[in-house]
Design an enzyme around this catalytic site. Sequence first.
Site, mmCIF file in Angstrom:
data_model
loop_
_atom_site.group_PDB
_atom_site.id
_atom_site.type_symbol
_atom_site.label_atom_id
_atom_site.label_comp_id
_atom_site.label_asym_id
_atom_site.label_seq_id
_atom_site.Cartn_x
_atom_site.Cartn_y
_atom_site.Cartn_z
ATOM 1 N N ASN A 1 0.838 -1.196 0.000
ATOM 2 C CA ASN A 1 0.000 0.000 0.000
ATOM 3 C C ASN A 1 0.875 1.249 0.000
ATOM 4 O OD1 ASN A 1 0.670 -0.767 2.683
ATOM 5 N ND2 ASN A 1 -0.987 0.437 3.540
ATOM 6 N N GLU B 1 -2.910 -4.849 -2.885
ATOM 7 C CA GLU B 1 -3.328 -5.832 -3.887
ATOM 8 C C GLU B 1 -3.599 -5.179 -5.233
ATOM 9 O OE1 GLU B 1 -4.617 -4.902 -1.016
ATOM 10 O OE2 GLU B 1 -6.526 -5.902 -0.628
HETATM 11 N N1 THU Z 1 -5.187 -1.478 2.653
HETATM 12 C C1 THU Z 1 -4.628 -2.329 1.717
HETATM 13 O O1 THU Z 1 -3.571 -2.017 1.159
HETATM 14 N N2 THU Z 1 -5.245 -3.480 1.441
HETATM 15 C C2 THU Z 1 -6.336 -3.954 2.105
HETATM 16 O O2 THU Z 1 -6.790 -5.060 1.794
HETATM 17 C C3 THU Z 1 -6.962 -3.159 3.180
HETATM 18 C C4 THU Z 1 -6.450 -1.766 3.304
HETATM 19 C C5 THU Z 1 -4.473 -0.262 3.025
HETATM 20 C C6 THU Z 1 -5.044 1.033 2.539
HETATM 21 C C7 THU Z 1 -4.464 1.999 3.554
HETATM 22 O O3 THU Z 1 -3.145 2.333 3.163
HETATM 23 C C8 THU Z 1 -4.347 1.197 4.825
HETATM 24 O O4 THU Z 1 -4.414 -0.168 4.433
HETATM 25 C C9 THU Z 1 -5.421 1.496 5.852
HETATM 26 O O5 THU Z 1 -6.672 1.446 5.274
#
Ligand code: THU
Length: 133
Positions: free
Chosen positions: A42, A55
């Site tokens: 992320n 993802e």
């Molecule tokens: N996030 C992801 O990268 N994937 C997920 O499946 C759930 C949420 C990230 C987005 C943001 O950077 C952080 O987690 C908190 O929401």
Amino acid sequence: MDLKLLINKAIESKKFSYSPYSKFRVGSALLTEDNKIYTGCNVEISSYSLTICAERNAIFKAYSEGERKFKSIAISADTEDYISPCGACRQVITDLCGNIDVILINGKGQYKIFKSIELLPFAFSDKELNNRE
Ligand code: THU
């Protein structure tokens, strides 16, 4: 392809997470039909809504390199329960990867496997769009 390898790649990818706002690190690893792995983490933006999930990053990286067929995607976070992908990512997984295995990993490295359509039943798809003149 060893499932453990894909899981480890997802866990390792958390280390690149850029998440200064949420401090919530997520890593992902996407397996193509011919056994190549694309990873993602992320990446957060000061204007929060522009953040991209791990993802989706992995999937867009793979698409950008010409990949179109996939077997599975692993997603990892330091959570007690198995990480639950957000609604937007469920749509992207189903839309761009089809009904693949989605491996959700918790902070202890334990995992649970779902099919994309189990995570997003009755998903919107291009079926309807293609029926338009
Ligand atoms: N996030 C992801 O990268 N994937 C997920 O499946 C759930 C949420 C990230 C987005 C943001 O950077 C952080 O987690 C908190 O929401």
